[in-house]
Design an enzyme around this catalytic site. Structure first.
Site, PDB file in Angstrom:
ATOM      1  N   TRP A 102       5.993 140.884 -43.152  1.00 35.63           N
ATOM      2  CA  TRP A 102       4.884 141.588 -42.501  1.00 35.63           C
ATOM      3  C   TRP A 102       4.961 143.057 -42.878  1.00 35.63           C
ATOM      4  O   TRP A 102       6.047 143.667 -42.817  1.00 35.63           O
ATOM      5  CB  TRP A 102       4.941 141.468 -40.975  1.00 35.63           C
ATOM      6  CG  TRP A 102       3.898 142.335 -40.317  1.00 35.63           C
ATOM      7  CD1 TRP A 102       2.574 142.059 -40.182  1.00 35.63           C
ATOM      8  CD2 TRP A 102       4.087 143.646 -39.766  1.00 35.63           C
ATOM      9  NE1 TRP A 102       1.925 143.104 -39.569  1.00 35.63           N
ATOM     10  CE2 TRP A 102       2.837 144.099 -39.311  1.00 35.63           C
ATOM     11  CE3 TRP A 102       5.204 144.481 -39.629  1.00 35.63           C
ATOM     12  CZ2 TRP A 102       2.659 145.338 -38.709  1.00 35.63           C
ATOM     13  CZ3 TRP A 102       5.018 145.731 -39.037  1.00 35.63           C
ATOM     14  CH2 TRP A 102       3.774 146.137 -38.577  1.00 35.63           C
TER      15      TRP A 102
ATOM     16  N   GLU B 255       2.676 137.176 -42.981  1.00 32.52           N
ATOM     17  CA  GLU B 255       2.110 137.379 -41.637  1.00 32.52           C
ATOM     18  C   GLU B 255       0.978 138.389 -41.663  1.00 32.52           C
ATOM     19  O   GLU B 255       1.125 139.504 -42.175  1.00 32.52           O
ATOM     20  CB  GLU B 255       3.202 137.861 -40.689  1.00 32.52           C
ATOM     21  CG  GLU B 255       2.724 138.150 -39.280  1.00 32.52           C
ATOM     22  CD  GLU B 255       3.836 138.637 -38.375  1.00 32.52           C
ATOM     23  OE1 GLU B 255       3.520 139.046 -37.238  1.00 32.52           O
ATOM     24  OE2 GLU B 255       5.006 138.624 -38.801  1.00 32.52           O
TER      25      GLU B 255
ATOM     26  N   LYS C 207      -2.379 140.550 -39.676  1.00 30.19           N
ATOM     27  CA  LYS C 207      -2.642 141.291 -38.452  1.00 30.19           C
ATOM     28  C   LYS C 207      -4.091 141.760 -38.463  1.00 30.19           C
ATOM     29  O   LYS C 207      -4.647 142.062 -39.532  1.00 30.19           O
ATOM     30  CB  LYS C 207      -1.694 142.487 -38.319  1.00 30.19           C
ATOM     31  CG  LYS C 207      -1.721 143.137 -36.942  1.00 30.19           C
ATOM     32  CD  LYS C 207      -0.542 144.084 -36.752  1.00 30.19           C
ATOM     33  CE  LYS C 207      -0.479 144.622 -35.334  1.00 30.19           C
ATOM     34  NZ  LYS C 207       0.709 145.456 -35.095  1.00 30.19           N
TER      35      LYS C 207
ATOM     36  N   ASP D 206       0.733 135.052 -35.643  1.00 29.08           N
ATOM     37  CA  ASP D 206       1.264 135.803 -34.513  1.00 29.08           C
ATOM     38  C   ASP D 206       0.173 135.899 -33.460  1.00 29.08           C
ATOM     39  O   ASP D 206      -0.931 136.376 -33.728  1.00 29.08           O
ATOM     40  CB  ASP D 206       1.698 137.197 -34.972  1.00 29.08           C
ATOM     41  CG  ASP D 206       2.391 137.996 -33.879  1.00 29.08           C
ATOM     42  OD1 ASP D 206       1.790 138.166 -32.803  1.00 29.08           O
ATOM     43  OD2 ASP D 206       3.511 138.478 -34.103  1.00 29.08           O
TER      44      ASP D 206
ATOM     45  N   HIS E  92      -1.801 139.115 -33.066  1.00 33.73           N
ATOM     46  CA  HIS E  92      -2.388 139.738 -34.249  1.00 33.73           C
ATOM     47  C   HIS E  92      -3.825 139.333 -34.505  1.00 33.73           C
ATOM     48  O   HIS E  92      -4.309 139.427 -35.635  1.00 33.73           O
ATOM     49  CB  HIS E  92      -1.530 139.422 -35.479  1.00 33.73           C
ATOM     50  CG  HIS E  92      -0.242 140.170 -35.522  1.00 33.73           C
ATOM     51  ND1 HIS E  92       0.569 140.224 -36.627  1.00 33.73           N
ATOM     52  CD2 HIS E  92       0.366 140.938 -34.585  1.00 33.73           C
ATOM     53  CE1 HIS E  92       1.629 140.973 -36.375  1.00 33.73           C
ATOM     54  NE2 HIS E  92       1.524 141.412 -35.130  1.00 33.73           N
TER      55      HIS E  92
ATOM     56  N   HIS F 254       4.613 133.140 -34.274  1.00 28.64           N
ATOM     57  CA  HIS F 254       5.203 134.203 -33.485  1.00 28.64           C
ATOM     58  C   HIS F 254       4.483 134.189 -32.145  1.00 28.64           C
ATOM     59  O   HIS F 254       3.314 134.568 -32.053  1.00 28.64           O
ATOM     60  CB  HIS F 254       5.047 135.562 -34.174  1.00 28.64           C
ATOM     61  CG  HIS F 254       6.129 135.849 -35.160  1.00 28.64           C
ATOM     62  ND1 HIS F 254       6.278 137.074 -35.769  1.00 28.64           N
ATOM     63  CD2 HIS F 254       7.134 135.072 -35.626  1.00 28.64           C
ATOM     64  CE1 HIS F 254       7.324 137.035 -36.576  1.00 28.64           C
ATOM     65  NE2 HIS F 254       7.853 135.829 -36.509  1.00 28.64           N
TER      66      HIS F 254
ATOM     67  N   ASP G  90      -2.350 144.297 -29.398  1.00 22.40           N
ATOM     68  CA  ASP G  90      -1.090 143.661 -29.788  1.00 22.40           C
ATOM     69  C   ASP G  90       0.069 144.313 -29.048  1.00 22.40           C
ATOM     70  O   ASP G  90       0.898 145.013 -29.630  1.00 22.40           O
ATOM     71  CB  ASP G  90      -0.907 143.791 -31.301  1.00 22.40           C
ATOM     72  CG  ASP G  90       0.381 143.142 -31.786  1.00 22.40           C
ATOM     73  OD1 ASP G  90       0.827 142.175 -31.158  1.00 22.40           O
ATOM     74  OD2 ASP G  90       0.936 143.625 -32.795  1.00 22.40           O
TER      75      ASP G  90
ATOM     76  N   ASP H 169       2.456 142.779 -27.195  1.00 20.30           N
ATOM     77  CA  ASP H 169       3.704 142.016 -27.226  1.00 20.30           C
ATOM     78  C   ASP H 169       4.387 141.924 -25.866  1.00 20.30           C
ATOM     79  O   ASP H 169       5.590 142.167 -25.745  1.00 20.30           O
ATOM     80  CB  ASP H 169       4.657 142.605 -28.266  1.00 20.30           C
ATOM     81  CG  ASP H 169       4.145 142.416 -29.681  1.00 20.30           C
ATOM     82  OD1 ASP H 169       3.894 141.261 -30.048  1.00 20.30           O
ATOM     83  OD2 ASP H 169       3.984 143.410 -30.406  1.00 20.30           O
TER      84      ASP H 169
ATOM     85  N   ASP I 273       8.019 136.800 -30.406  1.00 22.53           N
ATOM     86  CA  ASP I 273       7.852 138.198 -30.820  1.00 22.53           C
ATOM     87  C   ASP I 273       7.262 138.998 -29.663  1.00 22.53           C
ATOM     88  O   ASP I 273       6.053 139.171 -29.565  1.00 22.53           O
ATOM     89  CB  ASP I 273       6.955 138.297 -32.050  1.00 22.53           C
ATOM     90  CG  ASP I 273       6.911 139.705 -32.621  1.00 22.53           C
ATOM     91  OD1 ASP I 273       7.586 140.592 -32.068  1.00 22.53           O
ATOM     92  OD2 ASP I 273       6.203 139.919 -33.627  1.00 22.53           O
TER      93      ASP I 273
END
Length: 416
Positions: free
Chosen positions: A183, A224, A226, A257, A260, A284, A292, A294, A324
Site C-alpha cells: 500500500w 491495496e 484506497k 480494506d 478505504h 483488512h 478511514d 480505523d 487494520d
C-alpha cells in the site's frame, strides 16, 4: 461454561439443521492476521527516521501503555493472543525492525527481523509483512512509487524488493506463505492534471518491484487500494479500479480494506464480485467512521455481512483475513483482543446459519421464507456457543475477561 445452556443451544441450532460442533471445528481452523501497529500507535522502531506515522495515517489519543520497544510489543502481543481463541498470525510492518543498526529502508535485511521469526516460532505463530511507504522524508510529498523523480521511485522500488525478499524468508522459516501487502499513500491534495502519468509511473514501479518470482508456498503479493486520505483528497493514484485491474493482469492478491472506500459502499458485496476475477483476496477489517478512521471493529452489521459473504460464498479458503485498526484512546491490548474476537464472533454466527435452507428459499424466489428465517435466526443463543468455544480454547469471557484486561493494563500503565 454452562453445560446445560450449551446443550440447549446445540438443540436449538439442530432444529434448524445446523451442526454446532462442525461450526466450532471450522472456526478453530480460521487464522486471523493481527496487526502489530495497534500496540504502539503506528510509530515503529526505526532509528534516525522522522517520527510520526505520516501518509494520512492518524492514531488519536494518549492512553497509557503504548509499547516503546520490540520486547514490550511482543509482551503485549503474547497477552493478547492468550485471550483470543485459536491460533493466529502477526502482520508486521517494515518499520518494526528489531536491530541496533540504522539501515536505510532500501537496505533492510532478514537479520533485522530475525528476532520476530524466533518469537513467532516460540509462540506457534506465522508472519505476514508490509513495506512501509510512509513516515519517511522521501514520502513527505505523499508520492513514492509514482513520484516524478526517478531517484525517489527507485528508492521505494528497492525498499519493496527488500521487503519481498524478507517476507519470502519468513514464509520459508515458518512453513506458511507470508502475505506481503503493498500500500502506498500516493496522491494529490488538489486536482491534478497528470493522473495518467502518475498511474503509469506507479504501474512501472510495481512491475519492477515484483520482477523476482518467489515460491507461492513462501510469499504471496497483495496490492491495496484506497479512496482518499488526508492530503490526497483530490486523487489517490492507487485507486480500487487501478489495483483491481493490476491484480487481474499480474496475478497478485487484491486487498480490500473496509476503511478505504466510500462510507456508503458495501464492502461485503465486493467479495463475490472480485473473486470471479482474482484468485485470492486479502481483507483488512476495520471500522471507518465518516472517513478511514480505523476504529476498533464491533460486532455490527458491516462485520456480520462480511463474515456471511465469506461463508455463503465459500470464500474462506481463498481469503486471508487481516485486521487494520488503531485506537490510542483505549487500552491497546483490549483493542486487539476484543476486535479480533469480534471478527471471530461474526464468523461463528455465519457458520451457524442453515445455509442450505436459505439457498433453497432464495433459488425458489421464496423471499418471504428467506426473510422470516433470517430474522428468526437472530434470536438463537449464539453467545452460549461462543462461550463454549472460548472455554475449550482456554480463554476467558465476560467479567473474567474484563478483569484480566484491566489487570494487564494496570501493569503497563507506567509506560505513560
Amino acid at each position: 461454561m454452562n453445560e446445560q445452556r450449551f446443550a440447549a443451544a446445540v438443540d436449538a441450532f439442530a432444529d434448524w439443521g445446523v451442526n454446532v460442533e462442525a461450526a466450532l471445528d471450522r472456526l478453530a481452523g480460521i487464522s486471523i492476521s493481527v496487526h502489530c501497529w495497534q500496540g504502539d500507535d503506528v510509530v515503529g522502531f526505526e532509528k534516525g527516521v522522522t517520527a510520526g506515522s505520516g501518509g494520512g495515517i492518524q492514531a488519536t489519543g494518549n492512553f497509557p501503555g503504548r509499547a516503546r520497544t520490540p520486547d514490550e510489543l511482543r509482551k503485549d502481543l503474547e497477552f493478547a493472543y492468550g485471550n483470543i481463541p485459536g491460533k493466529h498470525r502477526l502482520n508486521l510492518h517494515a518499520s518494526y525492525l528489531d536491530t541496533l543498526e540504522t539501515p536505510a529502508r532500501d537496505a533492510l535485511e532478514y537479520d533485522h527481523f530475525s528476532s520476530w521469526v524466533d518469537w513467532a516460532k516460540d509462540n506457534g505463530l506465522r508472519l505476514d509483512f508490509n513495506p512501509t511507504f510512509f513516515a519517511h522524508p522521501l514520502a513527505d510529498d505523499n508520492l513514492t512509487l509514482s513520484h516524478p523523480n526517478k531517484d525517489i521511485r527507485d528508492f521505494w522500488v528497492r525498499h519493496g524488493e527488500r521487503c519481498r525478499d524478507i517476507g519470502a524468508r519468513f514464509g520459508r522459516e515458518l512453513g506458511s506463505p507470508c502475505v506481503d501487502n503493498i500500500w502506498v499513500p500516493d496522491g494529490y491534495k488538489d486536482t491534478p492534471v497528470g493522473r495518467m502519468a502518475a498511474r503509469e509511473r506507479l504501474e512501472d514501479s510495481l512491475d519492477r518491484m515484483l520482477t523476482t518470482r518467489y515460491d507461492p508456498a513462501h510469499l504471496l503479493d497483495a496490492v491495496e487500494s484506497k479512496l482518499f486520505g488526508i492530503g490526497v483528497e483530490a486523487c489517490t493514484v492507487g485507486s480500487h479500479e487501478f489495483y483491481l485491474g493490476y491484480a487481474i493482469r499480474k496475478g497478485t492478491l487484491l486487498c480490500l480494506d473496509m476503511g478505504h472506500f466510500h462510507p456508503t459502499e458495501n464492502i461485503a458485496d465486493k467479495l463475490s464480485a472480485v473473486s470471479l476475477s482474482v484468485g485470492e483476496i486479502l481483507l483488512h477489517v476495520s471500522r471507518p467512521m465518516r472517513w478511514d478512521s480505523d476504529h476498533v471493529i464491533l460486532l455490527n452489521d458491516d462485520i456480520q455481512a462480511m463474515a456471511n459473504e465469506l461463508v455463503f460464498g465459500d470464500l474462506l479458503g481463498r481469503t486471508h483475513i487481516g485486521l487494520d485498526f488503531f485506537d490510542a484512546t483505549i487500552s491497546r491490548t483490549a483493542a486487539w483482543v476484543v476486535g479480533t474476537r469480534n471478527m471471530q464472533k461474526a464468523l461463528l454466527r455465519a457458520l451457524l446459519q442453515p445455509i442450505d435452507m436459505l439457498r433453497t428459499a432464495e433459488d425458489a424466489l421464496n423471499y418471504s421464507d428467506r426473510f422470516v428465517v433470517t430474522e428468526e435466526l437472530k434470536d438463537l443463543p449464539y453467545g452460549d456457543v461462543w462461550e463454549a468455544f472460548c472455554d475449550r480454547q482456554g480463554v476467558p469471557t465476560g467479567k473474567t475477561l474484563l478483569s484480566d484486561l484491566n489487570t494487564y493494563q494496570a501493569s503497563v500503565a507506567h509506560r505513560g
